[in-house]
Design a protein around this motif. Structure first.
Motif, PDB file in Angstrom:
ATOM      1  N   HIS A 236       0.815  -1.219   0.000  1.00 37.24           N
ATOM      2  CA  HIS A 236       0.000   0.000   0.000  1.00 37.24           C
ATOM      3  C   HIS A 236       0.848   1.268   0.000  1.00 37.24           C
ATOM      4  O   HIS A 236       0.345   2.350   0.289  1.00 37.24           O
ATOM      5  N   GLN A 237       2.118   1.136  -0.348  1.00 39.71           N
ATOM      6  CA  GLN A 237       3.003   2.298  -0.303  1.00 39.71           C
ATOM      7  C   GLN A 237       2.566   3.372  -1.297  1.00 39.71           C
ATOM      8  O   GLN A 237       2.611   4.566  -0.993  1.00 39.71           O
ATOM      9  N   ASN A 238       2.126   2.959  -2.483  1.00 42.82           N
ATOM     10  CA  ASN A 238       1.678   3.942  -3.477  1.00 42.82           C
ATOM     11  C   ASN A 238       0.425   4.677  -3.004  1.00 42.82           C
ATOM     12  O   ASN A 238       0.294   5.894  -3.184  1.00 42.82           O
ATOM     13  N   LEU A 239      -0.500   3.929  -2.408  1.00 42.97           N
ATOM     14  CA  LEU A 239      -1.712   4.556  -1.883  1.00 42.97           C
ATOM     15  C   LEU A 239      -1.362   5.524  -0.759  1.00 42.97           C
ATOM     16  O   LEU A 239      -1.895   6.638  -0.689  1.00 42.97           O
ATOM     17  N   HIS A 240      -0.467   5.103   0.109  1.00 38.32           N
ATOM     18  CA  HIS A 240      -0.023   5.962   1.212  1.00 38.32           C
ATOM     19  C   HIS A 240       0.579   7.263   0.679  1.00 38.32           C
ATOM     20  O   HIS A 240       0.239   8.360   1.145  1.00 38.32           O
ATOM     21  N   ALA A 241       1.445   7.141  -0.323  1.00 35.14           N
ATOM     22  CA  ALA A 241       2.081   8.332  -0.889  1.00 35.14           C
ATOM     23  C   ALA A 241       1.053   9.249  -1.547  1.00 35.14           C
ATOM     24  O   ALA A 241       1.114  10.478  -1.406  1.00 35.14           O
ATOM     25  N   ALA A 242       0.095   8.652  -2.252  1.00 34.39           N
ATOM     26  CA  ALA A 242      -0.929   9.453  -2.931  1.00 34.39           C
ATOM     27  C   ALA A 242      -1.839  10.152  -1.926  1.00 34.39           C
ATOM     28  O   ALA A 242      -2.208  11.318  -2.105  1.00 34.39           O
TER      29      ALA A 242
END
Length: 312
Positions: A236-242
């Motif tokens: 979920h790193q991309n979601l977290h960054a977004a």
């Protein structure tokens, strides 16, 4: 040894490790806001909460509201409760109920009228104070499986949407195709300067299933909850960054919160705090569906369900 405390500690350790990692750059998520609402009434105590929620959204987002009295007793009886509610919400009108079960009437209305949000009381036709967490009811179960648009489920009457949107939690228990859309709805519903969080929930049952599988494939290898939490945070790193970028752009406060299932919202049912829970739902994912149903039953707070694939 207290396994629950161990799980909590391991999740906390994984959270600190992830927060030290570089978040990375990501494009903000476009907020999704309600435009045309189907407000469903059932004659229960939750009706007033639902009406106030629709009225708040009217004032905040200039929504149009279609009002359906979905009680079986209202078949062929005109507008019923919906007619009474029209005077309490600007830019609203009542619509007629067809014969059949309440969920059939609601789904028929969705086919006849294009809306992008449904407000629905839970448990339908019953008092929340009487039923509590014992059951969400048949209407909710069917709507979770068939409803093609997001569902805003109202629960305890003291949980007002106008206050709850000041703290918005996106709860994710596993990777889900619709989680970015759920985050868009979370930011679209959140009040100005709201506190928004991404709660990555490690359910004990899920952890035990994964551990059994890993240990069967690799005998002798120890798989603890910190590894599962680490997997969740990485996926979920991309979601977290977004979400972090979106919060910065919208001047909101954002937090990443990996949590053990026992401590993740809603906890407990008597919680006096006010917050909006946002849950992505893939209808054909049994684990996700069970997670969503469990959170609805246990929650005193309003819950926004953002569905993905809906069977035809």
């Amino acid at each position: 040894m207290d396994q629950t405390n161990d799980l909590d500690r391991e999740v906390d350790d994984a959270m600190r490790l992830f927060e030290r990692a570089h978040v990375g750059s990501a494009a903000p998520i476009p907020p999704i806001r309600p435009a045309r609402i189907l407000l469903v009434l059932d004659g229960s105590d939750q009706d007033l909460t639902s009406i106030r929620s629709a009225d708040y959204l009217r004032g905040r987002h200039n929504t149009e509201t279609l009002i359906l009295d979905a009680r079986e007793a209202n078949v062929g009886q005109g507008a019923g409760l919906a007619g009474e509610a029209v005077g309490q919400i600007g830019n609203s009108r009542s619509i007629e109920r067809i014969q059949g079960d309440a969920f059939d009437a609601i789904l028929h209305s969705l086919k006849q009228h294009q809306v992008n949000l449904v407000i629905l009381p839970c448990p339908f036709g019953r008092s929340f104070e009487t039923v509590g967490q014992d059951s969400a009811g048949t209407v909710i179960d069917v709507m979770l499986s068939r409803c093609p648009v997001p569902l805003l489920i109202t629960r305890r009457t003291d949980q007002t949407l106008a206050e709850c949107v000041k703290r918005v939690c996106v709860l994710v228990s596993s990777e889900c195709d619709v989680e970015s859309r759920a985050a868009g709805w979370a930011f679209g519903m959140a009040a100005p300067q709201a506190e928004v969080s991404l709660n990555l929930v490690v359910e004990k049952e899920h952890f035990e299933n994964v551990r059994s599988l890993i240990e069967a494939i690799h005998p002798g290898e120890r798989f603890d909850s910190s590894k599962l939490s680490e997997i969740l945070t990485k996926t979920h790193q991309n979601l977290h960054a977004a979400m972090n970028a979106t919060a910065h752009e919208m001047k909101m406060n954002y937090h990443l919160l990996p949590q053990a299932g026992e401590t993740a919202p809603p906890n407990p049912l008597s919680d006096p705090g006010q917050q909006l829970l946002v849950l992505p739902l893939e209808v054909d994912d049994r684990f996700t569906q069970g997670f969503v149903q469990d959170r609805i039953r246990r929650s005193p707070h309003p819950i926004l369900i953002v569905p993905g694939h809906v069977p035809g």
